[in-house]
Write a protein that holds these residues in place. Structure first.
Motif, PDB file in Angstrom:
ATOM      1  N   PHE A 228      56.788  32.543  -7.170  1.00  0.00           N
ATOM      2  CA  PHE A 228      57.316  33.902  -7.291  1.00  0.00           C
ATOM      3  C   PHE A 228      56.343  34.859  -6.603  1.00  0.00           C
ATOM      4  O   PHE A 228      55.129  34.764  -6.815  1.00  0.00           O
ATOM      5  CB  PHE A 228      57.483  34.286  -8.753  1.00  0.00           C
ATOM      6  N   PHE A 229      56.884  35.783  -5.785  1.00  0.00           N
ATOM      7  CA  PHE A 229      56.004  36.695  -5.065  1.00  0.00           C
ATOM      8  C   PHE A 229      56.632  38.067  -4.930  1.00  0.00           C
ATOM      9  O   PHE A 229      57.849  38.238  -5.019  1.00  0.00           O
ATOM     10  CB  PHE A 229      55.622  36.128  -3.696  1.00  0.00           C
ATOM     11  N   THR A 230      55.775  39.063  -4.730  1.00  0.00           N
ATOM     12  CA  THR A 230      56.218  40.448  -4.573  1.00  0.00           C
ATOM     13  C   THR A 230      56.109  40.871  -3.111  1.00  0.00           C
ATOM     14  O   THR A 230      55.204  40.446  -2.392  1.00  0.00           O
ATOM     15  CB  THR A 230      55.378  41.400  -5.442  1.00  0.00           C
ATOM     16  N   ASP A 231      57.034  41.725  -2.707  1.00  0.00           N
ATOM     17  CA  ASP A 231      57.042  42.265  -1.344  1.00  0.00           C
ATOM     18  C   ASP A 231      57.141  43.779  -1.436  1.00  0.00           C
ATOM     19  O   ASP A 231      57.999  44.320  -2.137  1.00  0.00           O
ATOM     20  CB  ASP A 231      58.234  41.704  -0.558  1.00  0.00           C
ATOM     21  N   VAL A 232      56.269  44.465  -0.707  1.00  0.00           N
ATOM     22  CA  VAL A 232      56.158  45.913  -0.835  1.00  0.00           C
ATOM     23  C   VAL A 232      55.767  46.489   0.523  1.00  0.00           C
ATOM     24  O   VAL A 232      55.537  45.730   1.481  1.00  0.00           O
ATOM     25  CB  VAL A 232      55.131  46.250  -1.955  1.00  0.00           C
ATOM     26  N   VAL A 233      55.655  47.793   0.645  1.00  0.00           N
ATOM     27  CA  VAL A 233      55.514  48.447   1.952  1.00  0.00           C
ATOM     28  C   VAL A 233      54.085  48.875   2.272  1.00  0.00           C
ATOM     29  O   VAL A 233      53.871  49.718   3.143  1.00  0.00           O
ATOM     30  CB  VAL A 233      56.452  49.675   2.044  1.00  0.00           C
ATOM     31  N   TYR A 234      53.091  48.280   1.627  1.00  0.00           N
ATOM     32  CA  TYR A 234      51.721  48.741   1.839  1.00  0.00           C
ATOM     33  C   TYR A 234      51.243  48.564   3.275  1.00  0.00           C
ATOM     34  O   TYR A 234      50.440  49.352   3.781  1.00  0.00           O
ATOM     35  CB  TYR A 234      50.764  48.033   0.887  1.00  0.00           C
ATOM     36  N   GLY A 235      51.706  47.516   3.946  1.00  0.00           N
ATOM     37  CA  GLY A 235      51.305  47.323   5.339  1.00  0.00           C
ATOM     38  C   GLY A 235      51.750  48.473   6.230  1.00  0.00           C
ATOM     39  O   GLY A 235      51.004  48.922   7.113  1.00  0.00           O
ATOM     40  N   PHE A 236      52.945  48.978   5.981  1.00  0.00           N
ATOM     41  CA  PHE A 236      53.445  50.135   6.728  1.00  0.00           C
ATOM     42  C   PHE A 236      52.654  51.386   6.342  1.00  0.00           C
ATOM     43  O   PHE A 236      52.271  52.182   7.210  1.00  0.00           O
ATOM     44  CB  PHE A 236      54.929  50.330   6.446  1.00  0.00           C
ATOM     45  N   PRO A 244      59.581  49.224   7.179  1.00  0.00           N
ATOM     46  CA  PRO A 244      60.178  48.166   6.369  1.00  0.00           C
ATOM     47  C   PRO A 244      61.662  47.969   6.670  1.00  0.00           C
ATOM     48  O   PRO A 244      62.392  48.921   6.973  1.00  0.00           O
ATOM     49  CB  PRO A 244      59.967  48.650   4.934  1.00  0.00           C
ATOM     50  N   LEU A 245      62.099  46.713   6.551  1.00  0.00           N
ATOM     51  CA  LEU A 245      63.490  46.341   6.758  1.00  0.00           C
ATOM     52  C   LEU A 245      64.182  45.944   5.467  1.00  0.00           C
ATOM     53  O   LEU A 245      65.401  45.743   5.455  1.00  0.00           O
ATOM     54  CB  LEU A 245      63.574  45.167   7.748  1.00  0.00           C
ATOM     55  N   LEU A 246      63.414  45.818   4.394  1.00  0.00           N
ATOM     56  CA  LEU A 246      63.952  45.334   3.132  1.00  0.00           C
ATOM     57  C   LEU A 246      63.482  46.223   1.987  1.00  0.00           C
ATOM     58  O   LEU A 246      62.449  46.898   2.101  1.00  0.00           O
ATOM     59  CB  LEU A 246      63.486  43.883   2.874  1.00  0.00           C
ATOM     60  N   PRO A 247      64.194  46.223   0.857  1.00  0.00           N
ATOM     61  CA  PRO A 247      63.691  46.919  -0.332  1.00  0.00           C
ATOM     62  C   PRO A 247      62.441  46.226  -0.873  1.00  0.00           C
ATOM     63  O   PRO A 247      62.148  45.062  -0.550  1.00  0.00           O
ATOM     64  CB  PRO A 247      64.858  46.795  -1.330  1.00  0.00           C
ATOM     65  N   VAL A 262      66.229  36.723  -4.468  1.00  0.00           N
ATOM     66  CA  VAL A 262      65.644  37.852  -5.183  1.00  0.00           C
ATOM     67  C   VAL A 262      65.857  37.651  -6.678  1.00  0.00           C
ATOM     68  O   VAL A 262      66.947  37.275  -7.115  1.00  0.00           O
ATOM     69  CB  VAL A 262      66.293  39.172  -4.724  1.00  0.00           C
ATOM     70  N   VAL A 263      64.801  37.924  -7.471  1.00  0.00           N
ATOM     71  CA  VAL A 263      64.923  37.819  -8.934  1.00  0.00           C
ATOM     72  C   VAL A 263      64.729  39.166  -9.628  1.00  0.00           C
ATOM     73  O   VAL A 263      65.030  39.293 -10.818  1.00  0.00           O
ATOM     74  CB  VAL A 263      63.936  36.788  -9.506  1.00  0.00           C
ATOM     75  N   ALA A 264      64.229  40.173  -8.911  1.00  0.00           N
ATOM     76  CA  ALA A 264      64.066  41.505  -9.504  1.00  0.00           C
ATOM     77  C   ALA A 264      63.994  42.536  -8.388  1.00  0.00           C
ATOM     78  O   ALA A 264      63.393  42.295  -7.331  1.00  0.00           O
ATOM     79  CB  ALA A 264      62.821  41.581 -10.372  1.00  0.00           C
ATOM     80  N   ASP A 265      64.603  43.693  -8.619  1.00  0.00           N
ATOM     81  CA  ASP A 265      64.503  44.803  -7.679  1.00  0.00           C
ATOM     82  C   ASP A 265      64.382  46.096  -8.474  1.00  0.00           C
ATOM     83  O   ASP A 265      64.228  46.086  -9.697  1.00  0.00           O
ATOM     84  CB  ASP A 265      65.703  44.835  -6.728  1.00  0.00           C
ATOM     85  N   GLY A 266      64.402  47.229  -7.775  1.00  0.00           N
ATOM     86  CA  GLY A 266      64.321  48.513  -8.460  1.00  0.00           C
ATOM     87  C   GLY A 266      62.934  48.872  -8.951  1.00  0.00           C
ATOM     88  O   GLY A 266      62.773  49.830  -9.712  1.00  0.00           O
ATOM     89  N   ILE A 267      61.911  48.123  -8.540  1.00  0.00           N
ATOM     90  CA  ILE A 267      60.520  48.431  -8.881  1.00  0.00           C
ATOM     91  C   ILE A 267      59.926  49.146  -7.677  1.00  0.00           C
ATOM     92  O   ILE A 267      59.843  48.564  -6.594  1.00  0.00           O
ATOM     93  CB  ILE A 267      59.724  47.163  -9.214  1.00  0.00           C
ATOM     94  N   ASP A 268      59.511  50.375  -7.845  1.00  0.00           N
ATOM     95  CA  ASP A 268      59.181  51.202  -6.690  1.00  0.00           C
ATOM     96  C   ASP A 268      58.182  50.517  -5.758  1.00  0.00           C
ATOM     97  O   ASP A 268      58.437  50.371  -4.576  1.00  0.00           O
ATOM     98  CB  ASP A 268      58.639  52.553  -7.140  1.00  0.00           C
ATOM     99  N   LYS A 269      57.040  50.135  -6.250  1.00  0.00           N
ATOM    100  CA  LYS A 269      56.068  49.414  -5.442  1.00  0.00           C
ATOM    101  C   LYS A 269      55.509  48.257  -6.275  1.00  0.00           C
ATOM    102  O   LYS A 269      54.439  48.358  -6.886  1.00  0.00           O
ATOM    103  CB  LYS A 269      54.953  50.339  -4.945  1.00  0.00           C
ATOM    104  N   CYS A 270      56.254  47.160  -6.273  1.00  0.00           N
ATOM    105  CA  CYS A 270      55.847  45.992  -7.069  1.00  0.00           C
ATOM    106  C   CYS A 270      54.564  45.411  -6.502  1.00  0.00           C
ATOM    107  O   CYS A 270      54.364  45.346  -5.295  1.00  0.00           O
ATOM    108  CB  CYS A 270      56.966  44.961  -7.106  1.00  0.00           C
ATOM    109  N   ASN A 271      53.696  44.970  -7.393  1.00  0.00           N
ATOM    110  CA  ASN A 271      52.361  44.543  -6.962  1.00  0.00           C
ATOM    111  C   ASN A 271      52.003  43.215  -7.623  1.00  0.00           C
ATOM    112  O   ASN A 271      52.545  42.182  -7.284  1.00  0.00           O
ATOM    113  CB  ASN A 271      51.359  45.655  -7.286  1.00  0.00           C
ATOM    114  N   LEU A 288      52.768  53.670  -7.934  1.00  0.00           N
ATOM    115  CA  LEU A 288      53.411  54.737  -7.166  1.00  0.00           C
ATOM    116  C   LEU A 288      52.443  55.910  -7.084  1.00  0.00           C
ATOM    117  O   LEU A 288      51.951  56.394  -8.097  1.00  0.00           O
ATOM    118  CB  LEU A 288      54.722  55.178  -7.830  1.00  0.00           C
ATOM    119  N   PHE A 289      52.136  56.354  -5.866  1.00  0.00           N
ATOM    120  CA  PHE A 289      51.234  57.483  -5.658  1.00  0.00           C
ATOM    121  C   PHE A 289      52.041  58.693  -5.187  1.00  0.00           C
ATOM    122  O   PHE A 289      52.809  58.606  -4.234  1.00  0.00           O
ATOM    123  CB  PHE A 289      50.183  57.157  -4.597  1.00  0.00           C
TER     124      PHE A 289
END
Length: 400
Positions: A228-236, A244-247, A262-271, A288-289
């Motif tokens: 299980f892993f998280t994907d977020v936009v920190y690289g951008f 980003p191309l994905l939520p 996908v097993v979960a969404d709607g988490i602003d910046k999952c870490n 979230l900052f």
């Protein structure tokens, strides 16, 4: 609303509010003798500060007893069971001009080494769009005695190189590194040999032909062995990945079949992500900052989910806790189900209901942490590494 800072301006201001103060040797409050480096926080004494009280107005670490870090704050007496009779915390490696100890900690039991990665794209990370970050290791056998020390960390020459390693967890006899990608090089999951020649094999780098945003952290489910892993936009955000191309989402990957969903969404910046020892509860950290003037407002919550016993989808999201200092990043769970969060003041420890049990207070930001066998916890604090020795043990009992 809080501002990021690394030292507290409130020295001594709260000391008079505490009825119980431990001075690093003994404390006779409630008939309890506390171990060295341990402070008992008087929660009732802090409940009401009054009209003339001194309140925190920023996110600086909360040190009401004004003790010198590092030390342990006891917020619930059960934390003493986690600490045991002779706990200790000390610096074991440091380099002030390089954030060499940021993320992806993995303990290799065969060699007693801890692998980790430097900051990817952040301050003092020495990495950006044109430069990869660095994976290194320390050998815990080099730690001698009880005093603070500075053991050597060694760069790992991974081949082929893995771009911007940010997460890591053990997988069978390998290191499983989660990469954020860099430029057009895609994020992905890679297995790395912990021994020379440190060869790597990528096992995933896309969702149905789309690149991920910048993968962040991962854990292996204790029952199914799925990743299980998280994907977020920190690289951008940090200017080393395209838009980003994905939520922002949490994924489940079955290494046996390569099936991904996908097993979960709607988490602003999952870490950070972790599981309870039985695998029935998943924990996901959110950061979230929001900049307001010269300050940052943090949405620094951690969430618990039920894991569906058949599909392993994350269900019934609820708040575990709000981290009051900085933002939660890495997460680990001990054998009793207690949850350890890397935060802006060190490591905060919660029971499964979300009650704060205690803190490993080091007075600075920590990004991640890892158990190194029974009774040892290694904390990554960007330019420093701390070693905690106590009574707790990891929930990981088998490496898939």
């Amino acid at each position: 609303m809080i501002c990021r800072a690394h030292s507290s301006p409130f020295s001594g201001l709260f000391s008079s509010l505490l009825l119980i103060v431990q001075t690093f040797s003994v404390n006779v409050a409630q008939g309890v003798k506390l171990p060295a480096q341990t402070v008992l926080i008087d929660i009732p004494g802090l409940a009401v500060l009054g009209d003339n009280g001194v309140f925190r107005t920023s996110g600086t670490p909360f040190n009401p007893t004004n003790h010198t870090s590092p030390f342990f704050q006891v917020w619930d007496m059960r934390f003493l069971d986690i600490l045991g009779p002779n706990p200790s915390v000390k610096i074991i490696a440091e380099r002030d001009d390089f954030a060499f100890a940021h993320e992806a900690p993995i303990w290799d039991p065969a060699s007693d080494r801890v692998f980790f990665a430097s900051n990817d794209g952040g301050k003092l990370g020495m990495s950006d769009l044109n430069h990869n970050n660095q994976v290194s290791f320390i050998n815990l056998k080099d730690v001698k005695g009880s005093d603070p020390q500075n053991i050597t960390f060694t760069k790992v020459p991974i081949s082929p190189d893995v771009q911007m390693v940010n997460g890591g967890t053990p997988y069978k006899d390998n290191l499983l590194f989660i990469s954020s990608g860099r430029g057009n090089s895609p994020p992905g999951l890679s297995l790395v040999n912990p021994n020379p020649p440190f060869n790597s094999t990528t096992i995933l780098d896309n969702l149905h032909g789309r690149q991920f945003n910048s993968l962040n952290d991962a854990k292996v489910h204790p029952k199914s062995g799925a990743i299980f892993f998280t994907d977020v936009v920190y690289g951008f955000i940090n200017n080393f990945r395209p838009a980003p191309l994905l939520p922002n989402q949490v994924y489940r990957f079955d290494p046996a079949t390569s099936q991904l969903r996908v097993v979960a969404d709607g988490i602003d910046k999952c870490n950070g992500i972790a599981f309870s020892p039985d695998g029935n509860i998943a924990y996901v950290w959110c950061i979230l900052f929001i900049k307001i003037g010269n300050c940052l407002a943090y949405h620094s919550s951690s969430y618990g989910f039920d894991v569906d016993p058949v599909t392993e989808t994350f269900l019934n999201r609820r708040v575990l806790a709000y981290m009051d200092t900085g933002a939660p990043d890495g997460v680990q769970v001990d054998s009793k189900g207690n949850v350890y969060a890397s935060c802006g003041d060190g490591v905060q420890v919660y029971d499964p209901s979300g009650l704060l049990l205690g803190k490993v207070f080091i007075n600075t930001v920590t990004a991640n942490l890892v158990f190194a066998g029974k009774g040892r916890l290694v904390i990554l604090a960007e330019t420093k590494i701390f070693l905690v020795e106590f009574a707790a043990a990891s929930s990981i009992v088998e490496l898939y």
